[in-house]
Design an enzyme around this catalytic site. Structure first.
Site, PDB file in Angstrom:
ATOM      1  N   ARG A 137      48.519  48.665  37.133  1.00  0.00           N
ATOM      2  CA  ARG A 137      49.075  47.924  38.283  1.00  0.00           C
ATOM      3  C   ARG A 137      50.341  48.328  38.596  1.00  0.00           C
ATOM      4  NH1 ARG A 137      44.631  47.522  39.310  1.00  0.00           N
ATOM      5  NH2 ARG A 137      43.083  45.666  39.633  1.00  0.00           N
TER       6      ARG A 137
ATOM      7  N   GLU B  67      52.051  48.351  47.366  1.00  0.00           N
ATOM      8  CA  GLU B  67      51.235  49.120  48.092  1.00  0.00           C
ATOM      9  C   GLU B  67      50.748  48.956  49.459  1.00  0.00           C
ATOM     10  OE1 GLU B  67      47.818  49.894  45.453  1.00  0.00           O
ATOM     11  OE2 GLU B  67      48.475  50.157  43.781  1.00  0.00           O
TER      12      GLU B  67
ATOM     13  N   HIS C 203      46.302  55.201  45.011  1.00  0.00           N
ATOM     14  CA  HIS C 203      45.452  54.236  44.340  1.00  0.00           C
ATOM     15  C   HIS C 203      43.972  54.714  44.458  1.00  0.00           C
ATOM     16  CE1 HIS C 203      44.921  49.969  42.838  1.00  0.00           C
ATOM     17  NE2 HIS C 203      44.204  50.761  41.977  1.00  0.00           N
TER      18      HIS C 203
END
Length: 343
Positions: free
Chosen positions: A258, A287, A306
């Site tokens: 994360r 993000e 990601h």
């Protein structure tokens, strides 16, 4: 505030299908195999946009639904639950993590929460190792030089990187993915394995000859550090200026867990000042990473969007589990993966 009633009981799924179909909102399009599973028994509404729905749209489209198949980008908080209504029975996250969901409040209301662990272990470990070898051998940096027309000849001192064989990998969080990463590093490249975790893992220690050490020892001894822990109060901002200063100047930092586990400004400073050699990130905070973030200007930082679980088989398996979580909860059956199973 009205409390959610007890879960309804359906003797079998045929009766559930013959009864009025349960409404399910899916907040992003997922692989078709998962959507087809839901459509067999539910009235399914899917957000088709390329970007996540904004807050108002998310709440409005989910209002009146019995199930929500959500993404990490969706804040499932008390306000959302109020606006969706007391008929909400299940929130199934299309992810391993669930820090976007107020699980305590969902439990209080009798709403089951599901996730998709296990199936993305190898895919995510592969990406972590890909980032590690990319940063160590300066692959992205050298590839950009070719596209920029800077490759003139073979250079004896050009793009010299770091060896991997026999080095030390520090794993922060030795769960499924952390163990898969350790297995790749130890079994494939003969690396020594150090790890920190909430508890020691004797089986892993036997398999990888791993040492359970303090965070400070891991920081100072590791040639490569790979983050695989959960995001919680104790890990948020774990990698800050102080942590980077304790690392070797030749160390490589990898985060596929994360983005909030590292402090982005501190990481940029550590890379700029030569406190560490390189970093590879599959996750950022926020993000997507802003286009003007200083990390994107650094040659020794690799950032990807990601994609840890982005393989055909893995995303399809996640879709199956996320859909099955919804169907099982609506039928008052045990879910494949429930974060807060009813007692």
């Amino acid at each position: 505030m009205k409390t959610h009633p007890n879960f309804p009981t359906y003797p079998d799924r045929t009766l559930m299908a013959e009864d009025s179909k349960r409404r399910v909102f899916v907040s992003r399009r997922i692989p078709e195999n998962g959507l087809e599973r839901l459509r067999t028994l539910c009235d399914v509404d899917i957000w088709e946009g390329d970007l996540p729905p904004d807050r108002e749209t998310l709440c409005t489209r989910a209002a009146g639904c019995h199930g929500v198949l959500s993404m990490l980008s969706d804040a499932i908080d008390p306000d959302f639950m109020d606006r969706v209504g007391p008929q909400l029975q299940v929130v199934s996250n299309y992810a391993v993590g669930f820090n976007n969901i107020d699980v305590e409040e969902a439990t209080r209301r009798g709403i089951r929460v599901g996730n998709t662990p296990g199936v993305l272990t190898d895919a995510t470990a592969d990406i972590a190792f890909a980032l590690l070898i990319n940063c160590a051998r300066r692959i992205s940096e050298s590839e950009r030089s070719v596209h920029d027309g800077k490759w003139k000849t073979w250079e004896p001192l050009g793009f010299i990187g770091l060896d991997l064989v026999g080095k030390t990998i520090g794993i922060v969080g030795l769960g499924r993915i952390g163990q898969a990463m350790a297995r790749r590093c130890h079994g494939g490249w003969g690396m020594d394995v150090l790890y920190t975790s909430r508890s020691s893992k004797p089986e892993a220690e036997g398999e990888f000859d791993a040492d359970y050490v303090s965070m400070d020892e891991l920081l100072t001894r590791s040639d490569f550090i790979s983050v695989h822990c959960d995001l919680n109060n104790s890990t948020s901002g774990l990698f800050d200026a102080s942590a980077f200063q304790k690392m070797k100047s030749t160390a490589v930092f990898i985060n596929t867990a994360r983005g909030s586990i590292h402090n982005q400004n501190d990481l940029a400073a550590a890379l700029t000042n030569g406190e560490i050699a390189a970093a590879g990130l599959d996750v950022t905070d926020p993000e997507p990473i802003p286009a003007d973030d200083p990390l994107l200007d650094l040659q020794n930082c690799v950032v990807i969007p990601h994609i840890g679980s982005a393989t055909v088989d893995t995303r399809a398996a996640m879709a199956d589990i996320a859909a099955e979580n919804v169907l099982r909860a609506l039928a008052d059956e045990p879910m494949p993966h429930c974060v807060n199973p009813p007692s």
